[in-house]
Write a protein that holds these residues in place. Sequence first.
Motif, PDB file in Angstrom:
ATOM      1  N   ASN A   1       0.674  -1.129   0.047  1.00  0.00           N
ATOM      2  CA  ASN A   1      -0.046  -0.093   0.088  1.00  0.00           C
ATOM      3  C   ASN A   1       0.788   1.217   0.125  1.00  0.00           C
ATOM      4  O   ASN A   1       0.476   2.126   0.350  1.00  0.00           O
ATOM      5  N   ARG A   2       1.993   1.219  -0.259  1.00  0.00           N
ATOM      6  CA  ARG A   2       3.074   2.234  -0.563  1.00  0.00           C
ATOM      7  C   ARG A   2       3.790   2.658   0.830  1.00  0.00           C
ATOM      8  O   ARG A   2       4.142   3.852   0.889  1.00  0.00           O
TER       9      ARG A   2
ATOM     10  N   ASP B   1       0.742   5.925   3.340  1.00  0.00           N
ATOM     11  CA  ASP B   1       0.139   6.316   2.330  1.00  0.00           C
ATOM     12  C   ASP B   1      -0.913   5.444   2.024  1.00  0.00           C
ATOM     13  O   ASP B   1      -1.061   4.396   1.130  1.00  0.00           O
ATOM     14  N   ALA B   2      -1.983   5.703   2.484  1.00  0.00           N
ATOM     15  CA  ALA B   2      -3.326   4.684   2.418  1.00  0.00           C
ATOM     16  C   ALA B   2      -4.319   5.337   1.683  1.00  0.00           C
ATOM     17  O   ALA B   2      -4.874   6.241   1.899  1.00  0.00           O
ATOM     18  N   GLU B   3      -4.997   4.405   0.787  1.00  0.00           N
ATOM     19  CA  GLU B   3      -6.607   4.663   0.492  1.00  0.00           C
ATOM     20  C   GLU B   3      -7.429   4.776   1.408  1.00  0.00           C
ATOM     21  O   GLU B   3      -7.339   4.352   2.249  1.00  0.00           O
ATOM     22  N   PRO B   4      -8.636   5.211   0.834  1.00  0.00           N
ATOM     23  CA  PRO B   4      -9.746   5.302   1.818  1.00  0.00           C
ATOM     24  C   PRO B   4     -10.221   3.680   2.422  1.00  0.00           C
ATOM     25  O   PRO B   4     -10.142   2.869   1.512  1.00  0.00           O
TER      26      PRO B   4
ATOM     27  N   GLN C   1      -8.445   2.105   4.188  1.00  0.00           N
ATOM     28  CA  GLN C   1      -7.037   1.214   4.958  1.00  0.00           C
ATOM     29  C   GLN C   1      -6.646   1.728   6.067  1.00  0.00           C
ATOM     30  O   GLN C   1      -7.130   2.953   6.374  1.00  0.00           O
TER      31      GLN C   1
ATOM     32  N   ASN D   1      -8.271   5.385   7.582  1.00  0.00           N
ATOM     33  CA  ASN D   1      -8.355   6.388   6.739  1.00  0.00           C
ATOM     34  C   ASN D   1     -10.003   6.342   6.455  1.00  0.00           C
ATOM     35  O   ASN D   1     -10.487   5.667   5.945  1.00  0.00           O
TER      36      ASN D   1
ATOM     37  N   ASP E   1     -12.302  10.843   1.875  1.00  0.00           N
ATOM     38  CA  ASP E   1     -12.485  10.633   0.583  1.00  0.00           C
ATOM     39  C   ASP E   1     -11.049  10.268  -0.178  1.00  0.00           C
ATOM     40  O   ASP E   1     -11.168   9.608  -1.313  1.00  0.00           O
ATOM     41  N   GLY E   2     -10.183  10.953   0.308  1.00  0.00           N
ATOM     42  CA  GLY E   2      -8.935  10.920  -0.635  1.00  0.00           C
ATOM     43  C   GLY E   2      -7.689   9.988   0.336  1.00  0.00           C
ATOM     44  O   GLY E   2      -8.011   9.398   1.243  1.00  0.00           O
ATOM     45  N   ARG E   3      -6.486  10.008  -0.154  1.00  0.00           N
ATOM     46  CA  ARG E   3      -5.602   9.591   0.644  1.00  0.00           C
ATOM     47  C   ARG E   3      -5.131  10.004   1.723  1.00  0.00           C
ATOM     48  O   ARG E   3      -5.468  11.004   1.976  1.00  0.00           O
TER      49      ARG E   3
ATOM     50  N   GLU F   1      -2.087  10.509   4.190  1.00  0.00           N
ATOM     51  CA  GLU F   1      -0.734  10.673   4.432  1.00  0.00           C
ATOM     52  C   GLU F   1      -0.392  10.791   6.052  1.00  0.00           C
ATOM     53  O   GLU F   1      -0.887  11.665   6.695  1.00  0.00           O
TER      54      GLU F   1
END
Length: 111
Positions: A15-16, A35-38, A40, A89, A92-94, A96
């Motif tokens: 997941n970066r 650096d996670a997606e919604p 995560q 998270n 709605d966005g990433r 950090e």
Amino acid sequence: MFNVLRSEDQQRGANRTVRFEGEKLGGPVSFFIVDAEPGQGSMLHVHPYSETWIVRKGEAEFTVGGETTRGYPGDVVVAAADIPHRFENVGDGRLELICVHPNGRILQQNL
């Protein structure tokens, strides 16, 4: 004297997320750069030391013990040692996030 770990040499997870353990470079501090997606986040876990989160971008929900709070860019959240905690998270966005571990190695027990 100093040691440098260049960006291109940092290992990133699926997941970066970057995991850095300071002991490898002679330092007393370790961290994750998340650096996670919604949706995560981390699983519930504990450390024998406190963990400090620094929100850089996005919106996170932190659970520490039985309490929850939201974190936004610029916020700093600290979880006490030996208390189960996690983050997610919820934006709605990433997301950090920097997760600071005051130890040369990351010592984590997943629950």
